[in-house]
Enzyme design. Structure first.
Site, short mmCIF file in Angstrom:
data_model
loop_
_atom_site.label_atom_id
_atom_site.label_comp_id
_atom_site.label_asym_id
_atom_site.label_seq_id
_atom_site.Cartn_x
_atom_site.Cartn_y
_atom_site.Cartn_z
N GLU A 27 1.82 38.48 72.28
CA GLU A 27 3.16 37.92 72.48
C GLU A 27 4.13 38.93 73.09
O GLU A 27 5.15 38.54 73.65
CB GLU A 27 3.71 37.40 71.14
CG GLU A 27 2.90 36.20 70.64
CD GLU A 27 3.06 35.93 69.15
OE1 GLU A 27 2.60 34.87 68.71
OE2 GLU A 27 3.64 36.75 68.43
N ASP B 218 -0.17 24.55 67.55
CA ASP B 218 -0.99 23.64 66.76
C ASP B 218 -0.08 22.65 66.07
O ASP B 218 1.14 22.75 66.14
CB ASP B 218 -1.79 24.45 65.73
CG ASP B 218 -0.87 25.24 64.80
OD1 ASP B 218 -0.43 24.66 63.80
OD2 ASP B 218 -0.56 26.41 65.09
#
Ligand code: SAH
Length: 259
Positions: free
Chosen positions: A12, A220
């Protein structure tokens, strides 16, 4: 003064650290098992650090950013599970309110309230939130197609992702169970996304009166398939989102907030 950028996982922030190294060179300070990269992005001082996963890790890192590096604002970037009914994989959620969904000291204190602080919801900074919103909109509109390869978008079912602004729920649990997600939603019906750090950073920023913002790429749906392909989503999709949105964020600041 510098801005602090935090993430829970390497992919990230890896691109941002590389970009900063190319632009300004950066100094690395190792404190408490974390590497704090100090440099500049588009002429703006920043400190980028991998906080690792969970509320304690994130809070400790935020305090170090504030106390050791004197950052005057903090942005957290990372992944989250979408629990709002209309929040899909590949969307971006910007937190305007952050709550610790696993904080429960009832009957001594109301559900979610931080004991002795008297606060359940931490408010993100409006200006930082608006800057991130513009950056995320521009990224989704103009960069997504070129930066995330078509096969990656296809394999994760990412068509035309949406940007949401709303409540993020944080807790020390990876939520991969529909019943657990439902429990969180029934206690916090406005929650759009669930993750493991944002509200902890927001609490520290509140206590030190530092503006803070959290933006998350939805990896998700917090259900039984949440862990599947987590690693490839992180490297093939989410890393592009984080670095793409932050590049836009810094570029816009260069124009609007000359140093
Ligand atoms: N599978 C990973 C662990 C990821 S933990 C590994 O092996 O390293 C999940 C990270 O993504 C945390 O930083 C959290 O903030 C975020 N996250 C993404 N989806 C989440 C979910 N469904 N529940 C909780 N956190 C989630």
């Amino acid at each position: 003064m510098a801005i602090g950028i935090l993430a829970a996982m390497h992919d990230e922030v890896a691109d941002l650290i590389d970009a900063m190294t190319r632009q300004s060179g950066n100094q690395v300070h190792r404190i408490g098992m974390r590497d704090y990269h100090v440099g500049e992005m588009d002429g703006q001082p920043c400190v980028v650090v991998l906080a690792r996963i969970g509320k304690v890790a994130a809070a400790a890192t935020a305090v170090t950013l504030i106390r050791e590096f004197g950052v005057s604002e903090i942005v957290f970037t990372g992944l989250a599970g979408g629990i709002g009914s209309h929040v899909a994989v590949g969307d971006i959620v910007i937190g305007d309110r952050l709550v610790q969904h696993d904080l429960d000291a009832r009957p001594l204190f109301p559900h979610h309230e931080v004991p002795l602080l008297g606060i359940s919801e931490f408010t993100a900074d409006l200006t930082l939130g608006a800057e991130l919103k513009s950056a995320a909109e521009a990224f989704l509109r103009e960069d997504l197609q070129s930066q995330v390869p078509p096969h990656s978008r296809k394999s994760f079912g990412i068509g035309e992702p949406l940007l949401h602004v709303g409540m993020i729920a944080s807790g020390d649990q990876f939520v991969a169970d529909v019943e657990k997600a439902k429990d969180i939603l029934s206690a916090l019906p406005d929650a759009l996304a669930v993750e493991m750090e944002g509200a902890a950073v927001a609490q520290i920023c509140f206590e030190y009166a530092i503006p803070c913002a959290v933006f998350r790429t939805i990896s998700d749906r917090a259900d039984a398939s949440a862990h599947v392909d987590f690693g490839s989503f992180l490297s093939d999709v989410a890393s592009h989102y984080s670095s793409g949105v932050l590049r836009r964020f810094f570029a816009a600041r260069k124009v609007y907030r000359p140093q």
